[in-house]
Design an enzyme around this catalytic site. Structure first.
Site, PDB file in Angstrom:
ATOM      1  N   ASP A  50       6.557  11.368   5.167  1.00 39.67           N
ATOM      2  CA  ASP A  50       6.672  11.887   6.644  1.00 39.67           C
ATOM      3  C   ASP A  50       8.228  12.108   7.015  1.00 39.67           C
ATOM      4  OD1 ASP A  50       3.838  12.120   6.583  1.00 39.67           O
ATOM      5  OD2 ASP A  50       3.713  10.488   8.114  1.00 39.67           O
TER       6      ASP A  50
HETATM    7  N1  URA Z   1       1.958   6.691   5.257  1.00 42.80           N
HETATM    8  C1  URA Z   1       2.050   7.412   6.656  1.00 42.80           C
HETATM    9  O1  URA Z   1       1.598   7.613   7.691  1.00 42.80           O
HETATM   10  N2  URA Z   1       3.465   8.168   6.493  1.00 42.80           N
HETATM   11  C2  URA Z   1       4.210   8.290   5.397  1.00 42.80           C
HETATM   12  O2  URA Z   1       5.255   8.791   5.367  1.00 42.80           O
HETATM   13  C3  URA Z   1       3.785   7.530   4.132  1.00 42.80           C
HETATM   14  C4  URA Z   1       2.408   6.885   4.404  1.00 42.80           C
END
Ligand code: URA
Length: 230
Positions: free
Chosen positions: A102
């Site tokens: 993310d």
């Molecule tokens: N899970 C999430 O919520 N975000 C990420 O970036 C990776 C795994």
């Protein structure tokens, strides 16, 4: 593609002649004689018949990046800086991401031009563990570990998550190990307890560990040993 198809497509031979030159031992794949018409050749293989080069084989490239916060895991984006922007222009060509993080998540991200290799790392059946350091708004309950180990029902996908391992490292900090990578998976797992994730950092993917020498935004090529482990 199949070797006999490549020969018929790129060489001065039809499919029947292709089988003949194969049987005669005149075809080399990566310098070795290959007589198997169904042998699968990838874009990274060098293939030749006699002195005729069918394809030179492009070099396979593999990088690990320490993703900083504030950039998107994409190869292009109209508004935001992407992880590809962190690489030197001459290294970017043809790369894709082996898994995403993310916008605010930091840590290990793998980029390569080798699709078969990256599928082995990321496909759900591969059971490669991804380890994350997680920081939360509320204290992490003792009972979370058991719930995560049993799996959580994700209504949107209509599935139960695979068993995950949680180790508490402090009241608001833990390490979580997953074998899958559903959309916002870690945040949604903690969201089950109305506990917001305030920081998320990926430490490893399968046997690949984020190199501690890499500062956020820095990257390096994988070693031959790291590539072979996948
Ligand atoms: N899970 C999430 O919520 N975000 C990420 O970036 C990776 C795994």
């Amino acid at each position: 593609m199949r070797l006999d198809r490549l020969i018929a497509l790129r060489g001065p031979f039809n499919r029947q002649q292709a089988r003949l030159v194969l049987a005669q031992g005149r075809v080399l794949v990566n310098g070795q004689v290959c007589r198997e018409p169904a042998h699968e050749v990838s874009a990274f293989d060098r293939a030749e018949v006699d002195e005729h080069l069918l394809q030179a084989g492009e070099p396979a490239r593999y990088y690990m990046l320490h993703k900083p916060t504030g950039c998107v895991s994409a190869t292009s984006d109209p508004r935001h800086r992407t992880v590809l922007d962190l690489l030197a222009p001459e290294h970017r060509l043809g790369l894709h991401l082996a898994g995403r993080l993310d916008y605010h998540t930091t840590g290990l991200l793998i980029l390569t031009n080798d699709g078969q290799w990256s599928r082995r790392l990321t496909q759900p059946g591969s059971q490669q563990h991804k380890r994350y350091r997680v920081y939360t708004e509320q204290p992490i309950g003792e009972h979370y570990a058991e719930v995560f180990a049993q799996g959580l029902y994700f209504a949107y996908e209509g599935l139960t998550t695979q068993p995950a391992t949680l180790v508490r490292l402090g009241s608001h900090m833990a390490e979580l190990s997953l074998v899958e990578g559903r959309y916002h998976q870690v945040k949604r797992m903690f969201g089950h307890f109305q506990n917001r994730v305030t920081g998320l950092h990926r430490l490893s993917m399968g046997p690949l560990l984020l190199d501690p020498a890499l500062q956020p935004g820095q990257y390096r090529a994988l070693t031959a040993e790291e590539i072979e482990q996948i």
